[in-house]
Every structure is written in C-alpha cells, then in structure tokens.
Design an enzyme around this catalytic site. Structure first.
Site, PDB file in Angstrom:
ATOM      1  N   ARG A 167     111.446 -29.752  44.831  1.00 11.23           N
ATOM      2  CA  ARG A 167     110.756 -29.595  43.540  1.00 11.23           C
ATOM      3  C   ARG A 167     111.129 -30.780  42.660  1.00 11.23           C
ATOM      4  NH1 ARG A 167     108.943 -24.258  42.044  1.00 11.23           N
ATOM      5  NH2 ARG A 167     107.552 -25.374  40.679  1.00 11.23           N
ATOM      6  N   CYS A 215     104.469 -18.102  31.359  1.00  9.49           N
ATOM      7  CA  CYS A 215     105.114 -18.209  32.674  1.00  9.49           C
ATOM      8  C   CYS A 215     106.186 -17.128  32.854  1.00  9.49           C
ATOM      9  CB  CYS A 215     105.679 -19.617  32.875  1.00  9.49           C
ATOM     10  SG  CYS A 215     106.039 -19.977  34.613  1.00  9.49           S
ATOM     11  N   SER A 268     110.240 -16.879  32.743  1.00 11.14           N
ATOM     12  CA  SER A 268     111.546 -17.503  32.521  1.00 11.14           C
ATOM     13  C   SER A 268     112.632 -16.446  32.459  1.00 11.14           C
ATOM     14  CB  SER A 268     111.514 -18.304  31.215  1.00 11.14           C
ATOM     15  OG  SER A 268     112.814 -18.468  30.712  1.00 11.14           O
ATOM     16  N   ASP A 325     112.041 -26.382  32.257  1.00 13.77           N
ATOM     17  CA  ASP A 325     112.416 -26.960  33.554  1.00 13.77           C
ATOM     18  C   ASP A 325     113.239 -28.214  33.356  1.00 13.77           C
ATOM     19  OD1 ASP A 325     109.899 -25.283  34.327  1.00 13.77           O
ATOM     20  OD2 ASP A 325     111.027 -25.708  36.154  1.00 13.77           O
TER      21      ASP A 325
END
Ligand code: RUB
Length: 302
Positions: A47, A117, A119, A186
């Site tokens: 990633r 999203c 988290s 991120d």
C-alpha cells in the site's frame, strides 16, 4: 485490501515481520536480517499511501539493524525483535484508546457528527462518547467505490449507535445540520495537510463553507517524515474494475480511481493525536519529537 485502515496496516506489518523472524530457519543473524529486509520491502510495496506502513517497518528494521551491529546471537535477536514488535502493537492500541478518550470530549450531548470511510480512531472516539452517556447523531457516507462506510455503519450499530447512512454526494446536503466532522488519516504531511480516503477533501470544503468544525483523528506514526525533505505522499490509484465493469463495450472509457486525496491544513480545525490535540500547523513538532534524527538518517532504506 484484506487488511485496511492505516493503523491496522501498521500493526499487521509488524506482526508479519515478527512471524518472519520467529519462523525463520536461518542459521545466523545476517541471513535472518536479509530475510527480514526482503519481507520489509514486499510489505512496503503493498500500500503506497498509508505512512503508518513505512513508519512501522522503519521502527522494526531499526531495532533489527541495531541488534545486528551489536553482534547479538540468534536467540537474543529473535527474542528482542519479538518484544519490540509486541511493544509497538500494544502502544498502537493504547494510542487509539487515548485518541478515543481525548476526542470524545469534543462531542457534546445533542451534537450531530459526520464521518467518511472506516477509521478505527474515529470509531473509538464515537464509541467512548456514546459509552459516557452522550447522545448524538452520526452521518456515515457510503464511501464508494469500496463501501467502507458500510463497515462503519455496522461497527456503530454493534456499539448501540444508530447511524444515518448517506451516499457520498449527499455530504453537502446534510452539512448544515452537522456540528463536527471526524475523519481518520492515512498520512499527515509536515505542513499539516491530511491524506485520507477519496472524498475527505470535499467533505472538508463543505464543512468549511458551512462553518462546521473539521477534526482529524490520527496516531503520531501517521505523520510522514519524508515530507520534511519535500517529498510528496504517493496517492494510491486502484483498479478501474472497482468502479465499472471494463470490457469491449466501454473500451474507449478512461477511468481514474484514486483511493485518497489531500485536505489542505486551512480546512482542518485540529488533529487529535494520542498525545493531545494540535493545530495542523504544529505537525512539524510532532515529527521532530516522534521520529528524531536517528530514524531520519535511515529514510533512504525504508
Ligand atoms: C481507510 C481510510 C481510513 C484511514 C484511517 O482506507 O482511509 O480513514 O486509513 O483509518 P482503506 P484508521 O480502506 O483504503 O485502507 O483510523 O483505522 O487508521
């Protein structure tokens, strides 16, 4: 994508390196070190955006290198790396708990919040606020194309919180009802810009226009030391198939699928870390304190 979310990615990388060390049949420290080095690079390639990944690997490999230089025997090498790995995982879990405790104070009884999203840090804030008896509404965006918002909605329901589930493009429509936005991260650059799931910067823009407070929840190992020397954070672009079925019929179609975007510091009211709440402009000091010069010297390797 089986392991996702920047915190989980870091913990999983450390767990993997620990397993490589413990299950190796290498006959000496040098051979084991090169096996770990290979594994570290494979993990790094998995990633590109979550800075927690290189930061956690750097932590582990820094200790591996120091032990190797000290000339310890193989058993000591493995045992110490096991301890260091477990320490990282425990600290990382405590960091999330602390963020939850600190962030929950920002939620007031009767508030309406919004998140994007999935988290772990944000969920912990909402979980602790709910546990302390506060009543609040949560808007959850579905987070196309991979629908991580569905995971968030499920996680919240498991905690007894009933979320309001909306499509991503409805974020502006509901923003005037929202008191605070909470998102994860991120990566955080030295100037306080936050990289998070695609759509986060739009949410920040909508929040700014509606004068809604925009808060980021992030452990300190999500700050990017590379940005100190002017490097940019790479944004992962994922397969077009996540958006639409590709084939002959739409062979002329060009598809772009960035997974993350960058929210400038001007749109962020504060970053909630395990050490406390900071303005995004204080990111430089977090980097300075958390990483130190020793680790920065090794940036070229990991
Ligand atoms: C996950 C995502 C999360 C951050 C923070 O993206 O953008 O908001 O990683 O998560 P993906 P956490 O699903 O593509 O990995 O607070 O759990 O570290």
């Amino acid at each position: 994508m089986k392991i996702r979310g920047a915190g989980r990615i870091a913990r999983y990388a450390i767990k993997t390196l620990k397993q490589v060390a413990l299950s190796s049949s290498a006959s000496n420290v040098e051979i084991l070190y090169s096996e770990l080095d290979r594994a570290a690079h494979r993990l790094l390639d998995s990633r590109p955006t979550a800075v927690s990944l290189p930061n956690s690997i750097r932590y582990f490999m820094h200790h591996a290198e120091a032990l190797q230089e000290k000339g310890v025997d193989l058993t000591h090498f493995k045992e110490t790396l096991k301890e260091k790995a477990e320490k990282f995982i425990t600290n990382s879990e405590h960091a999330v708990e602390n963020i939850g405790r600190i962030g929950a104070r920002r939620i007031l009884d009767g508030d309406t919040v919004m998140t994007h999203c999935n988290s772990t840090a944000v969920l912990e804030i909402l979980r602790q606020a709910h546990k302390s008896g506060k009543r609040f509404e949560v808007y959850v965006t579905e987070t196309r194309p991979r629908f991580q918002g569905r995971l968030t909605a499920k996680d919240l329901m498991r905690e007894g919180i009933s979320p309001i589930f909306i499509v991503d493009s409805a974020m502006r429509y509901f923003m005037n009802e929202v008191d605070k936005v909470f998102v994860g991260a991120d990566a955080i650059a030295v100037n306080g810009a936050v990289v998070n799931k695609i759509g986060t910067s739009l949410m920040a823009l909508a929040a700014n226009e509606a004068r809604t407070t925009f808060l980021v929840a992030a452990e300190s190992y999500k700050f990017s030391p590379e940005t100190l020397s002017g490097e940019l954070i790479r944004i992962e672009e994922r397969d077009a198939k996540e958006i639409i079925r590709t084939g002959k019929k739409n062979s002329l179609l060009k598809i772009r699928n960035p997974s993350f975007d960058v929210t400038p510091p001007e749109y962020i009211d504060a970053i909630i870390t395990e050490k406390g709440v900071i303005p995004p402009q204080a990111s430089f000091w977090v980097l300075q304190e958390m990483l130190g010069t020793l680790i920065l010297d090794e940036l070229s390797f990991y």
